[in-house]
Design a protein around this motif. Structure first.
Motif, PDB file in Angstrom:
ATOM      1  N   LEU A   1       1.000  -1.044   0.119  1.00 41.76           N
ATOM      2  CA  LEU A   1      -0.096  -0.099   0.409  1.00 41.76           C
ATOM      3  C   LEU A   1       1.170   1.070  -0.086  1.00 41.76           C
ATOM      4  O   LEU A   1       1.035   2.194  -0.882  1.00 41.76           O
ATOM      5  N   VAL A   2       1.991   1.362   0.485  1.00 46.87           N
ATOM      6  CA  VAL A   2       3.490   2.509   1.307  1.00 46.87           C
ATOM      7  C   VAL A   2       3.419   2.502  -0.373  1.00 46.87           C
ATOM      8  O   VAL A   2       3.573   4.115  -0.657  1.00 46.87           O
TER       9      VAL A   2
ATOM     10  N   GLU B   1       2.835   1.778  -3.502  1.00 51.31           N
ATOM     11  CA  GLU B   1       1.471   2.333  -4.233  1.00 51.31           C
ATOM     12  C   GLU B   1       1.108   4.025  -4.561  1.00 51.31           C
ATOM     13  O   GLU B   1       2.004   4.890  -5.331  1.00 51.31           O
ATOM     14  N   PHE B   2       1.465   4.751  -2.931  1.00 49.61           N
ATOM     15  CA  PHE B   2       1.065   6.056  -2.946  1.00 49.61           C
ATOM     16  C   PHE B   2       2.838   6.264  -2.969  1.00 49.61           C
ATOM     17  O   PHE B   2       2.347   7.206  -2.959  1.00 49.61           O
TER      18      PHE B   2
END
Lengths: 389, 254
Positions: free
Chosen positions: A70-71, A73-74
């Motif tokens: 998740l980290v 991707e952002f």
């Protein structure tokens, strides 16, 4: 450190952490799928217990793969918006494919597999874990497609100061992709196999009561590791033959040193796996003297994999996109050291702590063995309705 | 083509609010409705089979942002840098709580991770309200502006209400009031309203900043063939875990 170094460190730390967990996911997913298929075919309790035990380890590892992912991707938008401004029309496509299709399906089918135990028809349940495996491989393919574009920007032309996609086929048949993809999948299988071997060696060394369980697991692990290391080494060398990125390692010690260690480590491992472990596969589970060695080898594939990424990515410096866009130009304008320092500290502390907890939990499952306390696939008992108030 | 991708983007973002909204809502309600470990187990077991299929909608939103609106992706995320980092950490902590809470037997361990699930859910829900405000003002105003904070409270309350309705649908004994699927769909729509409002306001701007046709064509060609499979997988989740099929059965993995 200036803001550029901080942002690079943030990406390197979170990326390396992410790959440690992804690597084992890629290796264990097909193994768990094969175990589950065997169980569905034979109905034997041994196969069921293997599916649940190794499945539980696969899932605990998966948790960190998700949260670190998740980290990742952002982070592109947070710190590297110059990349999407210059090449988003090209680079964004494989990234969108990964998140919108591959990971979307992977996550959905994984939920069905975890919670479908005892609810889904037998073969539909097996199909779920195979879908999870296929989409995990799909994810790896699209992420490597995006990365290969950074190494070798094929299929795009410069138009109005930005890269424009002209040939999607060229993106998918990039020389920096076609050998790197099997290389990474091989490394995953090799790592998954070595984890099976190491965990089984630990249990057998301690004179476990589960002799058959861990003898089988060790054999599966050795065969998987042998296939994995062969594929990894073959496609590792093939990458040097394609002739892209000339001079990547010659003048760049920071990239050449990890590469050297990775290559030597890979050689040593192929000798150990192919000329010792594989020929002695029947004796290995009984050779208690060899078990400490096998346990000690378990973390090394992870180290080699991170070294491989360091070589590939540091070798790309100072380019974000090889000979097109520098890393410095890709940095988000207006980003300050304070902002990155705070996020770097937050991500490193939280993800680092969670990673440690995760490995402790995996070690704990391995120590306890396939007992009755596995939650995955535990028989659901019906409880009385909770009291209302 | 731009319109098609805008519609898809809107469906994904609104879908995230409607679906993940009840997961976060149940997380918010853990300290309220889940005073005992047994009740919290049941609350988490109610959302558990849906979480992975729901949270991934936001992953898809971010991927679409990168693929379809590459010029805006950095603008949006950088415009809200501290908030996005905080929301990411909240999401990470919430997920870790779900995955870890049952891995060790002791009550203290589970209480600790349950508290983190509640905290992460609260942080993420309130963050969404503030992020929507920040985006609506074109990142000119701080998300910590009173209106942003107020929107944070509103989104949190909407999610909590949606979560409460979800529990009433899947395991009514937990709330003491049974809710039908139709009511759940309705509270889902209400939970998605703030996102839909922003999308309606930003529609023209988004359409103007779409990736060029060549990129959108490739994306359509690659994504649309998989769309039926994606829809089918999501429908399968809802069919498999609908109430009455052992929804009250624990343990679950989470």
């Amino acid at each position: 450190m200036d803001v550029l170094d901080l942002a690079r460190t943030q990406f390197a730390v979170t990326g390396s952490l992410h790959f440690l967990f992804v690597l084992l996911t890629l290796g264990l997913a097909p193994l768990v799928a094969i175990m589950h298929t065997r169980w569905a075919r034979t109905g034997l309790p041994l196969h069921e217990r293997m599916t649940r035990f190794w499945g539980q380890i696969y899932l605990i590892n998966y948790a960190l793969g998700i949260v670190t992912g998740l980290v990742m991707e952002f982070q592109f938008g947070l710190a590297w918006s110059g990349l999407s401004h210059y090449a988003g029309d090209v680079f964004g496509a494989p990234l969108a494919m990964e998140t919108l299709v591959a990971f979307f399906l992977e996550s959905t089918f994984l939920g069905l597999w975890i919670f479908g135990w005892g609810r889904l028809p037998k073969w539909a349940h097996v199909a779920c874990i195979w879908m999870v495996t296929a989409t995990a491989y799909g994810s790896a393919f699209f992420i490597l497609t995006a990365n290969a574009f950074l190494q070798n920007p094929a299929g795009a032309v410069l138009s109005g100061g930005r890269l424009e996609l002209t040939d999607f086929g060229a993106l998918l048949t990039n020389d920096a992709l076609v050998y790197a993809f099997p290389h990474v999948l091989g490394a995953g299988l090799f790592t998954g196999g070595m984890v099976l071997v190491g965990a089984s060696a630990y249990q057998l060394r301690r004179r476990t009561a589960e002799v058959e369980f861990f003898t089988r697991s060790m054999k599966t692990g050795v065969i998987t590791a042998a296939i994995g290391i062969t594929v990894t080494v073959m496609f590792g060398y093939a990458q040097f033959a394609v002739g892209i990125q000339p001079g990547k390692f010659s003048g760049n010690a920071a990239a050449a040193v990890p590469l050297g260690f990775m290559v030597e480590g890979g050689h040593l491992f192929s000798l150990i796996v192919l000329f010792f472990m594989l020929p002695c596969i029947r004796l290995l589970p009984r050779w208690r003297w060899a078990h400490p060695l096998l346990i000690a080898l378990t973390p090394l594939p992870f180290v080699l994999a991170v070294l491989g990424w360091l070589a590939r990515e540091i070798g790309r410096q100072p380019w974000m996109i090889w000979e097109r866009l520098t890393v410095a130009d890709a940095l988000t304008p207006g980003l300050t050291s304070g902002m990155v320092t705070a996020s770097l500290a937050g991500f490193t502390a939280v993800l680092g702590l969670l990673a440690v907890v995760d490995y402790v939990l995996i070690a704990r499952i391995i120590r306890r063995g396939p007992g009755d306390d596995l939650s995955l696939g535990a028989a659901g008992e019906r409880r009385a309705p909770a009291l209302t108030y | 083509m731009e319109l098609l991708w805008f519609a898809l983007f809107a469906v994904l973002l609104a879908g995230y609010f409607a679906l993940e909204g009840f997961d976060l809502g149940v997380g918010l309600l853990l300290p309220v409705l889940g005073r005992t470990v047994e009740r919290r187990d049941r609350m988490v077991a109610a959302i558990a089979p849906f979480v992975l299929a729901n949270e991934v909608w936001l992953v898809a939103v971010a991927g679409t942002l990168f693929g379809v609106y590459p010029m805006l992706e950095g603008e949006v995320l950088f415009g809200l840098y501290p908030l996005v980092v905080a929301m990411l950490l909240a999401w990470v902590v919430r997920d870790a709580g779900l995955w870890f809470r049952r891995r060790v037997g002791g009550p203290g361990w589970r209480r600790f991770w349950d508290a983190l699930i509640a905290l992460g859910s609260l942080w993420l829900s309130a963050g969404w309200g503030m992020a929507l405000y920040g985006a609506a003002t074109g990142f000119t105003s701080s998300p910590m502006h009173p209106v942003g904070l107020l929107l944070g409270v509103v989104v949190t309350l909407l999610f909590a209400f949606h979560g409460w309705t979800f529990l009433g649908w899947r395991d009514p004994a937990l709330t003491g009031a049974a809710r039908s699927g139709r009511v759940l769909a309705l509270t889902g729509a209400v939970a998605a309203l703030p996102a839909l409002g922003l999308l309606a306001g930003a529609m023209g701007y988004l359409l103007d900043h779409s990736a060029p046709p060549a990129t959108l064509n490739v994306l359509s060609l690659m994504v649309l063939p998989f769309a039926p499979l994606m829809v089918a997988a999501q429908v399968w989740v809802w069919r498999t875990f609908r109430p009455g099929k052992g929804a009250d059965r624990i343990p679950s993995f989470f």
